[in-house]
Design an enzyme around this catalytic site. Structure first.
Site, PDB file in Angstrom:
ATOM      1  N   LYS A 171       0.857  -1.191   0.000  1.00  0.00           N
ATOM      2  CA  LYS A 171       0.000   0.000   0.000  1.00  0.00           C
ATOM      3  C   LYS A 171       0.891   1.239   0.000  1.00  0.00           C
ATOM      4  CE  LYS A 171      -3.605  -2.290   2.679  1.00  0.00           C
ATOM      5  NZ  LYS A 171      -4.287  -2.368   3.983  1.00  0.00           N
ATOM      6  N   ARG A 228     -13.397  -8.413   9.266  1.00  0.00           N
ATOM      7  CA  ARG A 228     -14.711  -7.786   9.051  1.00  0.00           C
ATOM      8  C   ARG A 228     -15.672  -8.740   8.362  1.00  0.00           C
ATOM      9  NH1 ARG A 228     -11.680  -2.908   6.143  1.00  0.00           N
ATOM     10  NH2 ARG A 228     -10.663  -4.797   5.404  1.00  0.00           N
TER      11      ARG A 228
HETATM   12  O1  PNS Z   1      -3.650  -2.625   8.003  1.00  0.00           O
HETATM   13  P1  PNS Z   1      -3.071  -3.609   7.036  1.00  0.00           P
HETATM   14  O2  PNS Z   1      -2.468  -2.925   5.837  1.00  0.00           O
HETATM   15  O3  PNS Z   1      -4.044  -4.693   6.645  1.00  0.00           O
HETATM   16  O4  PNS Z   1      -1.865  -4.333   7.842  1.00  0.00           O
HETATM   17  C1  PNS Z   1      -1.061  -5.271   7.207  1.00  0.00           C
HETATM   18  C2  PNS Z   1       0.139  -5.578   8.091  1.00  0.00           C
HETATM   19  C3  PNS Z   1       0.982  -4.322   8.308  1.00  0.00           C
HETATM   20  C4  PNS Z   1      -0.355  -6.104   9.417  1.00  0.00           C
HETATM   21  C5  PNS Z   1       0.920  -6.668   7.348  1.00  0.00           C
HETATM   22  O5  PNS Z   1       1.279  -6.181   6.085  1.00  0.00           O
HETATM   23  C6  PNS Z   1       2.156  -7.079   8.128  1.00  0.00           C
HETATM   24  O6  PNS Z   1       2.069  -7.849   9.072  1.00  0.00           O
HETATM   25  N1  PNS Z   1       3.301  -6.515   7.715  1.00  0.00           N
HETATM   26  C7  PNS Z   1       4.568  -6.803   8.332  1.00  0.00           C
HETATM   27  C8  PNS Z   1       5.371  -7.765   7.452  1.00  0.00           C
HETATM   28  C9  PNS Z   1       5.102  -9.217   7.864  1.00  0.00           C
HETATM   29  O7  PNS Z   1       5.077  -9.559   9.023  1.00  0.00           O
HETATM   30  N2  PNS Z   1       4.918 -10.076   6.822  1.00  0.00           N
HETATM   31  C10 PNS Z   1       4.673 -11.480   6.983  1.00  0.00           C
HETATM   32  C11 PNS Z   1       3.204 -11.811   6.867  1.00  0.00           C
HETATM   33  S1  PNS Z   1       2.832 -13.536   7.126  1.00  0.00           S
END
Ligand code: PNS
Length: 157
Positions: free
Chosen positions: A40, A90
């Site tokens: 994003k 959600r």
């Molecule tokens: O609010 P969002 O954009 O849905 O949040 C997504 C988020 C930040 C929680 C996700 O992209 C994330 O956990 N990013 C950190 C990178 C990570 O841990 N990646 C492995 C996922 S299994």
């Protein structure tokens, strides 16, 4: 218990606030982790602004702190000694995404994820559409806390 609630929070909205309130009442301590999501890239607020907005929006919830993190959610969870990760779903599409992330994170770290259900009144709220409406000067005051409405108004000046 300490729960880590990771997300983009661009911007924090009423669904996020509800999730933090639910998590704080269940776990006692919640660390809201503002993490850059590379999928994003077109952000409305900088990471520092998101942290500041979330701090104000969550000031009424006891046991909550907000911090910025880079990298993996599991590393953020480990660094704050969280017992689990908390996420919100959600609808069924959210659930499927969260299920895959939760199982991947558990598989590589042993950290569990608790998925909380958004209240029905919040289950349509999405930061993506808030950003879209805000960029075009629309009214998002039914979707975000008052301090975020003010910050969006200020941004447009
Ligand atoms: O609010 P969002 O954009 O849905 O949040 C997504 C988020 C930040 C929680 C996700 O992209 C994330 O956990 N990013 C950190 C990178 C990570 O841990 N990646 C492995 C996922 S299994």
């Amino acid at each position: 218990m300490i729960a880590l609630y990771p997300g983009s929070f661009d911007p924090i909205h009423l669904g996020h606030v509800d999730t933090v309130e639910q998590a704080a009442s269940l776990f006692g301590e919640v660390v809201v982790a503002v993490i850059h999501n590379p999928e994003k890239p077109s952000g409305l607020f900088s990471i520092d602004e998101r942290v500041a907005l979330a701090k104000t929006a969550l000031a009424h919830v006891r046991g909550v702190r907000v911090e910025a993190f880079a990298g993996l959610a599991i590393d953020a969870a480990t660094s704050v000694h969280a017992n689990c990760i908390v996420k919100s779903a959600r609808n069924a599409s959210d659930f499927e995404i969260e299920q895959q992330m939760a199982n991947t994170n558990y598989s590589v770290s042993g950290i569990r994820t608790v998925v909380m259900l958004a209240l029905p009144g919040n289950s349509f709220i999405s930061s993506r559409y808030i950003r879209e409406i805000a960029v075009h000067g629309g009214d998002v005051s039914t979707l975000v806390p008052a301090n975020v409405v003010a910050a969006i108004r200020e941004r447009r000046k």
